[in-house]
Design a protein around this motif. Structure first.
Motif, PDB file in Angstrom:
ATOM      1  N   ASN A  19       0.687  -1.067  -0.015  1.00 37.09           N
ATOM      2  CA  ASN A  19       0.114  -0.098  -0.013  1.00 37.09           C
ATOM      3  C   ASN A  19       0.856   1.293  -0.007  1.00 37.09           C
ATOM      4  OD1 ASN A  19      -2.512  -1.076  -0.227  1.00 37.09           O
ATOM      5  ND2 ASN A  19      -2.656  -1.269   2.196  1.00 37.09           N
ATOM      6  N   ASP A  20       1.940   1.166   0.427  1.00 36.37           N
ATOM      7  CA  ASP A  20       2.925   2.356   0.438  1.00 36.37           C
ATOM      8  C   ASP A  20       3.841   2.647  -0.854  1.00 36.37           C
ATOM      9  OD1 ASP A  20       2.639   2.881   3.310  1.00 36.37           O
ATOM     10  OD2 ASP A  20       3.849   1.063   3.472  1.00 36.37           O
ATOM     11  N   GLY A  21       3.536   1.696  -1.713  1.00 29.22           N
ATOM     12  CA  GLY A  21       4.630   1.835  -3.176  1.00 29.22           C
ATOM     13  C   GLY A  21       4.386   3.346  -3.701  1.00 29.22           C
ATOM     14  N   ALA A  22       3.005   3.473  -3.952  1.00 31.62           N
ATOM     15  CA  ALA A  22       2.811   4.622  -4.679  1.00 31.62           C
ATOM     16  C   ALA A  22       3.287   5.711  -4.044  1.00 31.62           C
ATOM     17  CB  ALA A  22       1.417   4.932  -5.313  1.00 31.62           C
ATOM     18  N   ARG A  23       3.050   5.723  -2.655  1.00 28.67           N
ATOM     19  CA  ARG A  23       3.347   7.008  -1.781  1.00 28.67           C
ATOM     20  C   ARG A  23       5.014   7.048  -1.609  1.00 28.67           C
ATOM     21  NH1 ARG A  23       0.709   7.732   3.619  1.00 28.67           N
ATOM     22  NH2 ARG A  23       1.349   5.396   3.994  1.00 28.67           N
ATOM     23  N   ILE A  24       5.472   6.006  -1.783  1.00 24.72           N
ATOM     24  CA  ILE A  24       7.210   6.125  -1.663  1.00 24.72           C
ATOM     25  C   ILE A  24       7.527   6.750  -2.870  1.00 24.72           C
ATOM     26  CG2 ILE A  24       9.209   4.819  -1.772  1.00 24.72           C
ATOM     27  CD1 ILE A  24       7.730   2.622   0.111  1.00 24.72           C
ATOM     28  N   HIS A  25       6.985   6.418  -4.094  1.00 28.15           N
ATOM     29  CA  HIS A  25       7.241   6.968  -5.350  1.00 28.15           C
ATOM     30  C   HIS A  25       7.105   8.515  -5.477  1.00 28.15           C
ATOM     31  CE1 HIS A  25       6.308   7.998  -9.684  1.00 28.15           C
ATOM     32  NE2 HIS A  25       7.067   7.253  -9.867  1.00 28.15           N
ATOM     33  N   CYS A  31      12.085  14.645  -3.635  1.00 24.77           N
ATOM     34  CA  CYS A  31      13.489  14.477  -2.897  1.00 24.77           C
ATOM     35  C   CYS A  31      14.719  14.447  -3.919  1.00 24.77           C
ATOM     36  CB  CYS A  31      13.398  13.431  -2.022  1.00 24.77           C
ATOM     37  SG  CYS A  31      12.466  13.444  -0.368  1.00 24.77           S
ATOM     38  N   PRO A  32      14.704  15.501  -4.796  1.00 20.28           N
ATOM     39  CA  PRO A  32      15.908  15.428  -5.651  1.00 20.28           C
ATOM     40  C   PRO A  32      17.288  15.701  -4.639  1.00 20.28           C
ATOM     41  CG  PRO A  32      14.882  17.427  -5.620  1.00 20.28           C
ATOM     42  CD  PRO A  32      14.073  16.567  -5.140  1.00 20.28           C
ATOM     43  N   PRO A  33      18.363  14.955  -5.194  1.00 21.97           N
ATOM     44  CA  PRO A  33      18.736  14.404  -6.542  1.00 21.97           C
ATOM     45  C   PRO A  33      18.296  12.985  -6.743  1.00 21.97           C
ATOM     46  CG  PRO A  33      20.859  14.580  -5.379  1.00 21.97           C
ATOM     47  CD  PRO A  33      19.564  15.075  -4.413  1.00 21.97           C
ATOM     48  N   LEU A  34      17.606  12.519  -5.778  1.00 15.60           N
ATOM     49  CA  LEU A  34      17.556  10.871  -5.878  1.00 15.60           C
ATOM     50  C   LEU A  34      16.704  10.531  -7.412  1.00 15.60           C
ATOM     51  CD1 LEU A  34      16.079  10.119  -2.333  1.00 15.60           C
ATOM     52  CD2 LEU A  34      18.138   9.616  -3.274  1.00 15.60           C
ATOM     53  N   ASP A  35      17.215   9.310  -7.850  1.00 15.92           N
ATOM     54  CA  ASP A  35      16.626   9.019  -9.077  1.00 15.92           C
ATOM     55  C   ASP A  35      15.096   8.402  -8.730  1.00 15.92           C
ATOM     56  OD1 ASP A  35      18.942   9.649 -10.581  1.00 15.92           O
ATOM     57  OD2 ASP A  35      19.751   7.346 -10.342  1.00 15.92           O
ATOM     58  N   THR A  36      14.041   8.814  -9.553  1.00 21.25           N
ATOM     59  CA  THR A  36      12.734   8.250  -9.196  1.00 21.25           C
ATOM     60  C   THR A  36      12.754   7.157 -10.007  1.00 21.25           C
ATOM     61  OG1 THR A  36      12.090  10.734  -9.058  1.00 21.25           O
ATOM     62  CG2 THR A  36      10.252   8.916  -9.155  1.00 21.25           C
ATOM     63  N   ASN A  37      12.740   6.085  -9.227  1.00 21.36           N
ATOM     64  CA  ASN A  37      12.423   4.770 -10.093  1.00 21.36           C
ATOM     65  C   ASN A  37      10.842   4.403 -10.192  1.00 21.36           C
ATOM     66  OD1 ASN A  37      15.276   3.636  -9.875  1.00 21.36           O
ATOM     67  ND2 ASN A  37      14.682   3.895  -7.653  1.00 21.36           N
ATOM     68  N   THR A  38      10.521   3.377 -10.908  1.00 16.28           N
ATOM     69  CA  THR A  38       8.966   3.282 -11.225  1.00 16.28           C
ATOM     70  C   THR A  38       8.379   2.830  -9.982  1.00 16.28           C
ATOM     71  OG1 THR A  38       9.528   1.130 -11.642  1.00 16.28           O
ATOM     72  CG2 THR A  38       9.387   2.501 -13.538  1.00 16.28           C
ATOM     73  N   VAL A  39       7.017   3.072 -10.001  1.00 16.55           N
ATOM     74  CA  VAL A  39       6.025   2.591  -8.917  1.00 16.55           C
ATOM     75  C   VAL A  39       6.362   1.132  -8.784  1.00 16.55           C
ATOM     76  CG1 VAL A  39       3.819   2.577  -7.933  1.00 16.55           C
ATOM     77  CG2 VAL A  39       4.417   4.505  -9.220  1.00 16.55           C
ATOM     78  N   TYR A  40       6.245   0.447  -9.685  1.00 19.55           N
ATOM     79  CA  TYR A  40       6.507  -1.039  -9.614  1.00 19.55           C
ATOM     80  C   TYR A  40       7.788  -1.233  -8.903  1.00 19.55           C
ATOM     81  CZ  TYR A  40       6.598  -5.892 -11.059  1.00 19.55           C
ATOM     82  OH  TYR A  40       6.423  -7.280 -10.987  1.00 19.55           O
ATOM     83  N   ALA A  41       8.840  -0.641  -9.173  1.00 15.84           N
ATOM     84  CA  ALA A  41      10.078  -0.888  -8.259  1.00 15.84           C
ATOM     85  C   ALA A  41       9.897  -0.661  -6.791  1.00 15.84           C
ATOM     86  CB  ALA A  41      11.311  -0.060  -8.659  1.00 15.84           C
TER      87      ALA A  41
END
Ligand SMILES: CC(C)(COP(=O)(O)OP(=O)(O)OC[C@H]1O[C@@H](n2cnc3c(N)ncnc32)[C@H](O)[C@@H]1OP(=O)(O)O)[C@@H](O)C(=O)NCCC(=O)NCCS
Length: 170
Positions: A19-25, A31-41
């Motif tokens: 349930n947290d996946g989309a919110r983590i995304h 939070c730049p400069p972090l790379d934004t991975n996919t929701v799936y990741a």
């Protein structure tokens, strides 16, 4: 995991769930400069790597304040690799990243982890300060060696990602 007071705010520190996946995304995107991975990741991390990940949520409204992803290095069971550390801009400077990292490490020490590895770009002062402070608090040695050179990122403009190794932790 349980409720923790980080300075003046009650936060729940717990393992992530799907349930947290989309919110983590969304948090990572903020939070730049972090790379934004996919929701799936992030769904995969929450589903299969939840023992080595942690989220912090505000007790008041369940808003996601922080997240750390990690995994045990497949070839070395005594090493926890920390992938992304994110604290929402509104929650920074209160020790939340350090508290999440300490909690994750403490749990993993009881399972035999003795070292942390992570990569940190040369310009990421916040990240460097976070890991330097951890080494200082725990009396651990911190070493830095080259790992992912910027040329390995193909066409993307990306900084070098040298490897930091911290430990041994008792
Ligand atoms: C880096 C980040 C996770 C720090 O979160 P935080 O909750 O504000 O950090 P903490 O309050 O726990 O601080 C931990 C230590 O780092 C230091 N620190 C934190 N941010 C800093 C910054 N931008 N510059 C210098 N030092 C910093 C703190 O002073 C503290 O050190 P101390 O114990 O010696 O006083 C947060 O700023 C963030 O999400 N940044 C964007 C994403 C990112 O770069 N993540 C790290 C890469 S994996």
């Amino acid at each position: 995991m349980d409720t923790d007071t980080v300075r003046d705010e009650a936060l729940i520190l717990r393992r992530p769930c799907a349930n947290d996946g989309a919110r983590i995304h969304a948090l990572i995107a903020a939070c730049p400069p972090l790379d934004t991975n996919t929701v799936y990741a992030y769904l995969l991390l929450a589903q299969y790597f939840q023992d080595t990940c942690i989220v912090a949520c505000r007790q008041e409204d369940d808003d996601l304040a922080g997240f750390i992803s990690g995994f045990i290095v497949p070839q070395r069971a005594d090493t926890l690799f920390i992938w992304q550390v994110a604290v929402h801009p509104s929650q920074r400077g209160r020790g939340l990243a350090a508290t999440m990292l300490d909690r994750l490490l403490q749990e993993q020490i009881s399972r035999g982890v003795r070292f942390i590895e992570t990569t940190v770009s040369p310009d990421n002062q916040g990240s460097r300060a976070l890991f330097n402070a951890l080494a200082r608090r725990r009396g651990a040695v911190l070493s830095e060696t080259p790992m992912f050179d910027r040329s390995l990122f193909g066409g993307q403009s990306h900084e070098d990602e040298p490897l930091l190794r911290l430990g041994p932790f008792q």
